[in-house]
Design an enzyme around this catalytic site. Structure first.
Site, PDB file in Angstrom:
ATOM      1  CE  LYS A   1       0.122  -4.587   3.011  1.00 35.17           C
ATOM      2  NZ  LYS A   1      -0.254  -5.917   2.467  1.00 35.17           N
TER       3      LYS A   1
ATOM      4  CE1 TYR B   1      -3.216  -2.658   5.807  1.00 31.24           C
ATOM      5  CE2 TYR B   1      -3.243  -0.320   5.275  1.00 31.24           C
ATOM      6  CZ  TYR B   1      -3.249  -1.643   4.865  1.00 31.24           C
ATOM      7  OH  TYR B   1      -3.285  -1.946   3.518  1.00 31.24           O
TER       8      TYR B   1
ATOM      9  CB  THR C   1      -0.890  -0.007   1.270  1.00 31.77           C
ATOM     10  OG1 THR C   1      -1.445   1.276   1.454  1.00 31.77           O
ATOM     11  CG2 THR C   1      -0.101  -0.354   2.527  1.00 31.77           C
ATOM     12  CG  ASP C   2      -1.151   4.999  -0.898  1.00 36.60           C
ATOM     13  OD1 ASP C   2      -1.700   4.329  -0.003  1.00 36.60           O
ATOM     14  OD2 ASP C   2      -1.730   5.928  -1.508  1.00 36.60           O
ATOM     15  CD  GLU C   3      -3.395   3.364   4.393  1.00 37.26           C
ATOM     16  OE1 GLU C   3      -3.286   3.441   5.614  1.00 37.26           O
ATOM     17  OE2 GLU C   3      -4.443   3.029   3.819  1.00 37.26           O
TER      18      GLU C   3
HETATM   19  P1  NAD Z   1      -9.485  -7.317   2.254  1.00 32.86           P
HETATM   20  O1  NAD Z   1      -9.466  -7.030   3.704  1.00 32.86           O
HETATM   21  O2  NAD Z   1     -10.730  -7.048   1.479  1.00 32.86           O
HETATM   22  O3  NAD Z   1      -9.092  -8.845   1.990  1.00 32.86           O
HETATM   23  C1  NAD Z   1      -8.095  -9.503   2.716  1.00 32.86           C
HETATM   24  C2  NAD Z   1      -8.327 -10.984   2.559  1.00 32.86           C
HETATM   25  O4  NAD Z   1      -7.278 -11.663   3.280  1.00 32.86           O
HETATM   26  C3  NAD Z   1      -9.654 -11.483   3.135  1.00 32.86           C
HETATM   27  O5  NAD Z   1     -10.299 -12.330   2.205  1.00 32.86           O
HETATM   28  C4  NAD Z   1      -9.267 -12.241   4.396  1.00 32.86           C
HETATM   29  O6  NAD Z   1     -10.135 -13.314   4.699  1.00 32.86           O
HETATM   30  C5  NAD Z   1      -7.870 -12.728   4.031  1.00 32.86           C
HETATM   31  N1  NAD Z   1      -7.027 -12.987   5.211  1.00 32.86           N
HETATM   32  C6  NAD Z   1      -6.861 -12.184   6.288  1.00 32.86           C
HETATM   33  N2  NAD Z   1      -6.024 -12.779   7.175  1.00 32.86           N
HETATM   34  C7  NAD Z   1      -5.656 -13.958   6.626  1.00 32.86           C
HETATM   35  C8  NAD Z   1      -4.800 -15.012   7.047  1.00 32.86           C
HETATM   36  N3  NAD Z   1      -4.161 -14.962   8.224  1.00 32.86           N
HETATM   37  N4  NAD Z   1      -4.626 -16.071   6.235  1.00 32.86           N
HETATM   38  C9  NAD Z   1      -5.280 -16.143   5.031  1.00 32.86           C
HETATM   39  N5  NAD Z   1      -6.109 -15.173   4.596  1.00 32.86           N
HETATM   40  C10 NAD Z   1      -6.293 -14.104   5.378  1.00 32.86           C
HETATM   41  O7  NAD Z   1      -8.260  -6.511   1.658  1.00 32.86           O
HETATM   42  P2  NAD Z   1      -8.095  -5.835   0.215  1.00 32.86           P
HETATM   43  O8  NAD Z   1      -8.635  -4.477   0.269  1.00 32.86           O
HETATM   44  O9  NAD Z   1      -8.558  -6.774  -0.814  1.00 32.86           O
HETATM   45  O10 NAD Z   1      -6.514  -5.728   0.161  1.00 32.86           O
HETATM   46  C11 NAD Z   1      -5.711  -6.787  -0.352  1.00 32.86           C
HETATM   47  C12 NAD Z   1      -4.253  -6.383  -0.251  1.00 32.86           C
HETATM   48  O11 NAD Z   1      -4.029  -5.160  -0.939  1.00 32.86           O
HETATM   49  C13 NAD Z   1      -3.788  -6.149   1.188  1.00 32.86           C
HETATM   50  O12 NAD Z   1      -2.497  -6.672   1.326  1.00 32.86           O
HETATM   51  C14 NAD Z   1      -3.790  -4.634   1.325  1.00 32.86           C
HETATM   52  O13 NAD Z   1      -2.823  -4.225   2.260  1.00 32.86           O
HETATM   53  C15 NAD Z   1      -3.434  -4.215  -0.074  1.00 32.86           C
HETATM   54  N6  NAD Z   1      -3.920  -2.889  -0.491  1.00 32.86           N
HETATM   55  C16 NAD Z   1      -5.253  -2.559  -0.360  1.00 32.86           C
HETATM   56  C17 NAD Z   1      -5.693  -1.318  -0.813  1.00 32.86           C
HETATM   57  C18 NAD Z   1      -7.152  -0.925  -0.744  1.00 32.86           C
HETATM   58  O14 NAD Z   1      -7.493   0.218  -1.066  1.00 32.86           O
HETATM   59  N7  NAD Z   1      -8.064  -1.823  -0.378  1.00 32.86           N
HETATM   60  C19 NAD Z   1      -4.800  -0.423  -1.375  1.00 32.86           C
HETATM   61  C20 NAD Z   1      -3.451  -0.790  -1.500  1.00 32.86           C
HETATM   62  C21 NAD Z   1      -3.042  -2.030  -1.060  1.00 32.86           C
END
Ligand code: NAD
Length: 335
Positions: free
Chosen positions: A167, A163, A138-140
């Site tokens: 990350k 968080y 993430t950009d965070e």
């Molecule tokens: P999300 O919370 O919607 O999905 C996360 C998934 O991981 C869920 O299905 C959850 O069940 C699973 N999970 C959690 N803990 C687990 C574990 N211990 N073992 C197996 N599975 C597990 O998140 P998202 O928004 O889809 O984000 C996905 C990735 O992208 C993350 O790594 C997040 O940091 C990154 N990201 C998200 C955004 C955003 O805007 N949503 C932006 C940049 C990066």
């Protein structure tokens, strides 16, 4: 046929990615390992559940024995690692889960992949020469910006929430496996995603849900915090490109150059809802400011020049087109 391990594929971005990947590539088999925490939803994968190239396992990325079993069974030649605890507010209430999954979980997947693919530092086993670990971040991790400037891949890390700190730690662990063992890794750091299948407690789904149910639409503080919004499919396309063509050991920032503050987003969503589903008064009247999130970062904005220049990535949606598609999707879900 290449078999990939995708972690966290029942969440928002992972599920969009799996659907997109299986539609766009015929020679790929996907094993999705997801713990189905509150953030994971099997319904997100309804469109692929009968695809012969899709296999689902419910399990924890911290479970080394399970991971070893899966690597042995499927001979993965790639990992795309989405699984994480991802909600900043929850990281303030319950940081433990974030350290466990994001730091220890990432380490475990990384270490199992390294042991399965490599016999010694810089030495890949036969058949795994091109095996790659793609870490989704993430950009965070870069912290908060003032009104000027953009995050580039060279911006020093300065995470501010549990968080983003978890990350950032996972990014460093991935980096260390490249430098120490020569593991073929790439990392992408993306800005705020929006689009179908996002968990209902995130900003845009919350605005739509509360608006439609006639409740107050909560906006933190003065609503002036700025994020750089990217339509989720554009993120998925960027991930596919980096996974296939990115340079080992490199990180790529992905962002949409769509900087808007939370109040603008709330007003925009309400305006669109007013035209699609008009009520007696505008949905805007439901917007209400609530106590700010502790340590709320002011502004994030991505400089995506590297992925554009080196890999030819470009967002297909602007905010106007992406938010319309998103609202249509949630209207179908909530009505
Ligand atoms: P999300 O919370 O919607 O999905 C996360 C998934 O991981 C869920 O299905 C959850 O069940 C699973 N999970 C959690 N803990 C687990 C574990 N211990 N073992 C197996 N599975 C597990 O998140 P998202 O928004 O889809 O984000 C996905 C990735 O992208 C993350 O790594 C997040 O940091 C990154 N990201 C998200 C955004 C955003 O805007 N949503 C932006 C940049 C990066």
């Amino acid at each position: 046929m290449q078999t990939l391990l995708i972690t966290g594929g029942a969440g928002f971005i992972g599920s969009n990615f799996i659907s997109y990947l299986l539609k766009s590539e015929k020679n790929i088999k996907v094993v999705n390992l997801d713990l189905l925490t509150y953030a994971g939803n099997p319904k997100n994968l309804e469109d692929v559940e009968n695809d012969p190239n899709y296999i689902f396992y419910k399990g924890d990325i911290c479970d080394r024995l399970l991971l070893e079993k899966l690597f042995k069974k499927y001979n993965f030649t790639g990992v795309i690692h989405f699984a994480a605890e991802s909600h900043v507010d929850n990281s303030i209430q319950n940081p433990d889960a974030f350290v466990k999954t994001n730091v220890f979980g990432t380490f475990t997947v990384l270490d199992v992949a390294k042991n399965f693919w490599m016999s010694a530092p810089n030495s890949y086993k036969k058949g795994f020469k091109n095996a790659r670990f793609h870490h989704i971040s993430t950009d965070e991790v870069y912290g908060s910006l003032s009104d000027k400037g953009l995050f580039s891949e060279k911006t020093p890390y300065a995470p501010n929430s549990p968080y983003s700190a978890s990350k950032a730690s996972s990014d460093f662990m991935v980096r260390s496996y490249y430098h120490t063992y020569g593991l073929n890794v790439v990392t992408t750091n993306c800005s705020n995603n929006y689009g179908p299948r996002q968990h209902e407690e995130k900003l845009i789904p919350t605005i739509i849900r509360k608006a439609l149910s006639g409740k107050n639409i909560p906006i933190y503080g003065d609503g002036k915090n700025i994020r750089d919004w990217l339509y989720v499919l554009d993120h998925c396309k960027g991930i596919q490109l980096v996974f296939k063509e990115g340079q080992a050991g490199e990180t790529y920032n992905i962002g949409g150059q769509n900087e808007y503050n939370n109040l603008y987003i709330a007003n925009k969503v309400c305006e669109i809802l007013d035209t699609l589903q008009p009520m007696k008064s505008s949905f805007k009247a439901q917007i209400q400011f609530v106590s700010d999130r502790p340590g709320h970062d002011y502004r994030y904005a991505i400089d995506a020049a590297k992925i554009k220049r080196e890999l030819g990535w470009k967002a297909s949606e602007n905010f106007e087109s992406g938010i319309l598609k998103t609202i249509h999707w949630y209207l179908k879900k909530y009505n």
